[in-house]
Motif scaffolding. Structure first.
Motif, mmCIF file in Angstrom:
data_model
loop_
_atom_site.group_PDB
_atom_site.id
_atom_site.type_symbol
_atom_site.label_atom_id
_atom_site.label_comp_id
_atom_site.label_asym_id
_atom_site.label_seq_id
_atom_site.Cartn_x
_atom_site.Cartn_y
_atom_site.Cartn_z
ATOM 1 N N TYR A 53 0.805 -1.222 0.000
ATOM 2 C CA TYR A 53 0.000 0.000 0.000
ATOM 3 C C TYR A 53 0.844 1.281 0.000
ATOM 4 C CZ TYR A 53 0.665 0.338 5.082
ATOM 5 O OH TYR A 53 1.197 0.437 6.343
ATOM 6 N N ALA A 54 2.144 1.149 0.227
ATOM 7 C CA ALA A 54 3.034 2.309 0.177
ATOM 8 C C ALA A 54 4.457 1.824 -0.064
ATOM 9 C CB ALA A 54 2.966 3.113 1.483
ATOM 10 N N VAL A 55 5.296 2.718 -0.539
ATOM 11 C CA VAL A 55 6.708 2.391 -0.762
ATOM 12 C C VAL A 55 7.336 2.002 0.577
ATOM 13 C CG1 VAL A 55 8.940 3.308 -1.498
ATOM 14 C CG2 VAL A 55 6.860 3.947 -2.732
ATOM 15 N N GLY A 56 8.086 0.911 0.562
ATOM 16 C CA GLY A 56 8.767 0.466 1.774
ATOM 17 C C GLY A 56 7.917 -0.415 2.678
ATOM 18 N N LYS A 57 6.646 -0.613 2.344
ATOM 19 C CA LYS A 57 5.777 -1.490 3.139
ATOM 20 C C LYS A 57 5.819 -2.893 2.543
ATOM 21 C CE LYS A 57 4.411 1.601 6.007
ATOM 22 N NZ LYS A 57 4.841 1.530 7.399
ATOM 23 N N TRP A 58 5.539 -3.863 3.371
ATOM 24 C CA TRP A 58 5.518 -5.250 2.911
ATOM 25 C C TRP A 58 4.341 -5.468 1.974
ATOM 26 C CZ3 TRP A 58 5.888 -7.670 8.468
ATOM 27 C CH2 TRP A 58 7.169 -7.465 8.978
ATOM 28 N N THR A 59 4.496 -6.454 1.098
ATOM 29 C CA THR A 59 3.386 -6.870 0.240
ATOM 30 C C THR A 59 2.467 -7.790 1.039
ATOM 31 O OG1 THR A 59 4.498 -8.865 -0.548
ATOM 32 C CG2 THR A 59 4.888 -6.807 -1.799
ATOM 33 N N ALA A 98 1.760 -10.852 0.342
ATOM 34 C CA ALA A 98 2.465 -12.135 0.474
ATOM 35 C C ALA A 98 3.528 -12.074 1.566
ATOM 36 C CB ALA A 98 3.094 -12.535 -0.860
ATOM 37 N N GLN A 99 4.229 -10.965 1.657
ATOM 38 C CA GLN A 99 5.250 -10.823 2.700
ATOM 39 C C GLN A 99 4.614 -10.788 4.091
ATOM 40 O OE1 GLN A 99 7.189 -7.324 1.060
ATOM 41 N NE2 GLN A 99 9.013 -8.527 0.544
ATOM 42 N N VAL A 100 3.489 -10.127 4.226
ATOM 43 C CA VAL A 100 2.794 -10.113 5.519
ATOM 44 C C VAL A 100 2.386 -11.535 5.894
ATOM 45 C CG1 VAL A 100 0.747 -9.324 6.770
ATOM 46 C CG2 VAL A 100 1.991 -7.726 5.294
ATOM 47 N N LEU A 101 1.866 -12.276 4.933
ATOM 48 C CA LEU A 101 1.456 -13.657 5.213
ATOM 49 C C LEU A 101 2.642 -14.524 5.620
ATOM 50 C CD1 LEU A 101 -1.138 -14.133 2.346
ATOM 51 C CD2 LEU A 101 -1.616 -13.752 4.790
ATOM 52 N N ALA A 126 8.680 -14.572 -0.530
ATOM 53 C CA ALA A 126 7.228 -14.435 -0.649
ATOM 54 C C ALA A 126 6.825 -13.978 -2.046
ATOM 55 C CB ALA A 126 6.711 -13.448 0.396
ATOM 56 N N ASP A 127 7.660 -13.179 -2.670
ATOM 57 C CA ASP A 127 7.317 -12.604 -3.976
ATOM 58 C C ASP A 127 7.262 -13.624 -5.096
ATOM 59 O OD1 ASP A 127 10.122 -12.823 -3.587
ATOM 60 O OD2 ASP A 127 10.512 -11.358 -5.171
ATOM 61 N N ILE A 128 7.818 -14.807 -4.888
ATOM 62 C CA ILE A 128 7.766 -15.830 -5.943
ATOM 63 C C ILE A 128 6.909 -17.036 -5.540
ATOM 64 C CG2 ILE A 128 9.961 -15.138 -6.984
ATOM 65 C CD1 ILE A 128 11.222 -17.621 -5.573
ATOM 66 N N ARG A 129 6.252 -16.938 -4.411
ATOM 67 C CA ARG A 129 5.384 -18.027 -3.959
ATOM 68 C C ARG A 129 3.955 -17.785 -4.417
ATOM 69 N NH1 ARG A 129 7.174 -20.188 1.887
ATOM 70 N NH2 ARG A 129 9.410 -19.865 1.671
ATOM 71 N N THR A 130 3.266 -18.877 -4.664
ATOM 72 C CA THR A 130 1.851 -18.767 -5.009
ATOM 73 C C THR A 130 1.030 -18.710 -3.724
ATOM 74 O OG1 THR A 130 1.455 -21.157 -5.010
ATOM 75 C CG2 THR A 130 2.228 -20.158 -7.098
ATOM 76 N N LYS A 131 -0.198 -18.281 -3.868
ATOM 77 C CA LYS A 131 -1.089 -18.259 -2.715
ATOM 78 C C LYS A 131 -1.255 -19.678 -2.151
ATOM 79 C CE LYS A 131 -5.375 -16.914 -3.359
ATOM 80 N NZ LYS A 131 -6.654 -16.163 -3.380
#
Length: 171
Positions: free
Chosen positions: A54-60, A62-65, A104-109
């Motif tokens: 939701y903002a630059v520098g915040k986790w995605t 997937a990263q939060v999960l 996290a950025d390359i993992r599927t849900k």
């Protein structure tokens, strides 16, 4: 054992808001219900939102999960050490480094949810093996006294906290 049975002397004040994020519920019920809540909630998130921040520098998302999964593993490990009466003080962990290395950025849900499910089932099994005496055992983590049962409620409250943030800021 209910959340209201916890004393603030059983955990660092840093975790107080996580614990208060929970209703006055039994630990085992919350561990099981929380699993279903996360799986259901994340199931509704479109795949294209997984790598959204939701903002630059915040986790995605997937990263939060993955942060939820990693933190649960760490708190589960701490609970096991304290439950086995290990008096060795445990150090903290650098959550931002963990997130960056989580891939996290390359993992599927599906992959993330399968890992979460496995970790939560292990947490449920571990906490189901503890009796009231073990749940009240204390150890030291990140320089603070923590009880086994506080670790369980922190796992639940931490997840609740982050799912709320995802719902409010990411979707």
């Amino acid at each position: 054992m209910l959340r209201s049975d916890l004393s603030t002397s059983e955990y660092n004040s840093y975790y107080h808001n996580y614990i208060l994020a929970l209703p006055d519920v039994a630990l085992m019920d919350e561990l099981k219900d929380g699993k279903e809540q996360l799986l259901s909630f994340v199931g509704t998130i479109p795949n294209e939102r997984l790598n959204y921040a939701y903002a630059v520098g915040k986790w995605t998302v997937a990263q939060v999960l993955m942060h939820i999964v990693d933190a649960e593993r760490i708190f589960q490990y701490r609970a096991l050490r304290f439950a086995r009466n290990d008096k060795t003080p445990l150090v903290g962990f650098e959550q931002d480094n963990f997130v960056l290395e989580s891939t996290a950025d390359i993992r599927t849900k599906k992959e993330i949810l399968n890992e979460y499910r496995t970790v939560r089932e292990a947490t449920i099994s571990l906490f189901a093996s503890f009796d009231d005496i073990v749940l009240k055992r204390m150890g030291t983590a990140s320089g603070s006294g923590m009880s086994v049962r506080a670790m369980g409620f922190i796992i639940c409250g931490h997840q609740t906290h982050h799912l709320k943030i995802i719902g409010e800021r990411y979707l």
